[in-house]
Design a protein around this motif. Structure first.
Motif, short mmCIF file in Angstrom:
data_model
loop_
_atom_site.label_atom_id
_atom_site.label_comp_id
_atom_site.label_asym_id
_atom_site.label_seq_id
_atom_site.Cartn_x
_atom_site.Cartn_y
_atom_site.Cartn_z
N HIS A 137 8.69 20.03 11.16
CA HIS A 137 8.24 21.38 11.25
C HIS A 137 7.16 21.63 10.34
N THR A 138 6.88 20.62 9.73
CA THR A 138 5.49 20.79 8.61
C THR A 138 4.60 20.17 9.26
N PRO A 139 3.10 20.41 9.36
CA PRO A 139 2.15 19.57 9.60
C PRO A 139 2.03 18.70 8.75
N GLU A 183 3.46 15.26 4.65
CA GLU A 183 3.65 16.64 4.91
C GLU A 183 3.01 17.64 3.94
N ARG A 184 2.57 18.74 4.55
CA ARG A 184 1.55 19.65 3.91
C ARG A 184 2.33 20.66 3.08
N THR A 195 0.80 -1.19 -0.12
CA THR A 195 -0.09 -0.03 -0.03
C THR A 195 0.87 1.25 0.04
N LEU A 196 2.04 1.11 0.43
CA LEU A 196 2.92 2.39 0.52
C LEU A 196 3.48 2.84 -0.58
N PHE A 197 3.54 1.87 -2.00
CA PHE A 197 3.74 2.53 -3.26
C PHE A 197 2.52 3.39 -3.78
N GLY A 198 1.32 3.05 -3.12
CA GLY A 198 0.32 3.89 -3.57
C GLY A 198 0.62 5.33 -2.93
N TRP A 199 1.02 5.20 -1.53
CA TRP A 199 1.33 6.49 -0.73
C TRP A 199 2.41 7.36 -1.61
N GLN A 200 3.49 6.77 -1.93
CA GLN A 200 4.40 7.41 -2.69
C GLN A 200 3.99 7.90 -3.93
N TRP A 201 3.18 7.17 -4.83
CA TRP A 201 2.61 7.77 -5.98
C TRP A 201 1.75 9.15 -5.93
N VAL A 202 0.91 9.14 -4.65
CA VAL A 202 0.35 10.27 -4.37
C VAL A 202 1.07 11.51 -3.80
N PHE A 203 1.88 11.17 -3.02
CA PHE A 203 2.54 12.12 -2.05
C PHE A 203 3.75 12.62 -2.45
#
Length: 415
Positions: free
Chosen positions: A184-186, A193-194, A143-151
């Motif tokens: 330091h970034t929310p 990170e935003r 599932t982390l590959f999806g996270w990486q693709w999005v973020f």
């Protein structure tokens, strides 16, 4: 004996001493040892540090050149894929507790130097990696590959001020090796990170990490860096002391393991970049000339002599921080005008009051000082009253703290 055999790879060809020196510097700037060393005397770079996250506890990995448990078999290309893309040897996606989104901006030369240093100057340690304690479905690595693709940020580091080399160097160190945004970034709903550079309005505006609030690093004059000069910021990163502020919590280890070893030029470059960031997410104010006493906006107009917070402060805090809240230069932090005191998020203030803390011990800074905790001495309500007093005294203007705020954090901390 039926155990699996692990041949030792041939030694790597010799690397120029300058490259190894650069690699050691990169490792310090990136604080590799700080995260990849277990507390309590663990072997350097051998992993085992527990890192909390909303999904569970993640243990850092062994990055010594041990061929079985470490990275001894990694090629440069495999090392690159892990550090800058978040994929370990064998195709396993890494949790973003490792700041590979920031390291994706690392330069090729710094990456090669870091690889050479870890492979040729770090002692191999045969220490197995510990599994993460992460609940389903977050324990499903795919599932982390999806996270990486999005973020994941893309495109590497890009300077937005090419005519200012000091700004460019500072931006690179903050956004990449220093991975300042990791704390330091929310974070957003997906633990992303935003923002990863100054174009994002929430970049470096403060965030919760391991039950500490990492401060706002933008130019806000209340809870940010708006009242600190570049020389003060550089001094703070070198020694943990500057302008009445003293490092605490997770920043202590960061300074001890990493930023104190940076060159003065790099520290000033970081400061130059941070001071260029416009104010974002304003919080609190400091107006000593117009509000010599407690701020009337905090809803408490009780005279000091009748204030529980004042009495608690005088009884337990004033001996060190002073009746005037100015502390002792290079020893005890000032509370009057302290950006952490003025922050909207009071996590760090409450945690320091509950369990205490200590300042950094550095090569060039003042001796370490210890603040005691008050969990066994005063009640939650008294802690809240004292913090409310501090946040409205001497020209400080910040919202009050409640007993429920203190109780909630103490429950999380099991204190």
């Amino acid at each position: 004996m039926g155990g699996a055999k692990h041949s030792v790879p041939p030694p790597a060809p010799p690397v120029d001493a300058a490259v190894l020196a650069r690699g050691e510097y990169v490792a310090k700037a990136a604080d590799c040892a700080g995260c990849h060393t277990a507390p309590g005397g663990g072997a350097p770079f051998a992993g085992g540090l527990a890192m909390g996250s909303p999904f569970g506890t993640i243990k850092t990995s062994n990055i010594t050149p041990d061929p079985r448990y470490g990275i001894g078999r990694y090629t440069l290309q495999e090392f690159d894929r892990a550090v800058r893309h978040g994929v370990a040897r064998g195709g396993k996606a890494l949790y973003p507790a490792m700041p590979y989104p920031e390291f994706s901006k690392m330069s090729d030369d710094d990456l090669r130097a870091l690889y050479a240093y870890l492979m040729q100057r770090v002692a191999p340690v045969a220490k197995p990696n510990e599994p993460a304690d992460v609940a389903f479905p977050f324990n499903q690595r795919w599932t982390l590959f999806g996270w990486q693709w999005v973020f994941m940020p893309r495109g590497g580091f890009k300077s937005r001020a090419p005519a200012d080399p000091q700004w460019t160097r500072g931006a690179y160190l903050v956004q990449s090796l220093g991975h300042c945004g990791a704390c330091h970034t929310p974070r957003g709903w997906g633990f992303q990170e935003r923002g990863y550079d100054e174009t994002a309005s929430r970049f470096l505006t403060g965030g919760i990490n391991d039950h500490w609030f990492a401060a706002n690093l933008t130019g806000d004059a209340g809870s940010g860096l708006g009242r600190m000069g570049e020389a003060d910021i550089a001094r703070f990163l070198k020694t943990g002391h500057a302008g009445g502020s003293v490092a605490y919590g997770s920043m202590v280890q960061q300074i001890e393991d990493s930023t104190q070893y940076l060159t003065d030029a790099d520290l000033l470059a970081i400061a130059h970049y941070l001071r260029s960031l416009p104010p974002q997410q304003a919080s609190g104010a400091y107006a000593p000339a117009t509000q010599p006493g407690r701020a009337p906006s905090n809803g408490n107009r009780v005279p000091d002599a009748q204030s529980v917070g004042y009495v608690v402060y005088r009884s337990f805090c004033a001996k060190c921080h002073g009746d005037d809240g100015k502390g002792v230069p290079n020893v005890i932090p000032a509370l009057a005008g302290n950006a952490s005191v003025l922050a909207k998020d009071t996590t760090s203030l409450i945690r320091l009051m509950v369990e205490g803390g200590n300042s950094p011990a550095t090569l060039t800074g003042p001796p370490r000082q210890r603040m005691p905790g008050f969990a066994g001495l005063i009640s939650n309500a008294q802690m809240a009253d004292a913090l409310t007093y501090v946040r409205g005294a001497w020209g400080n203007v910040a919202q009050p703290v409640s007993g429920n705020d203190v109780a909630s954090l103490r429950e999380i901390l099991h204190k």
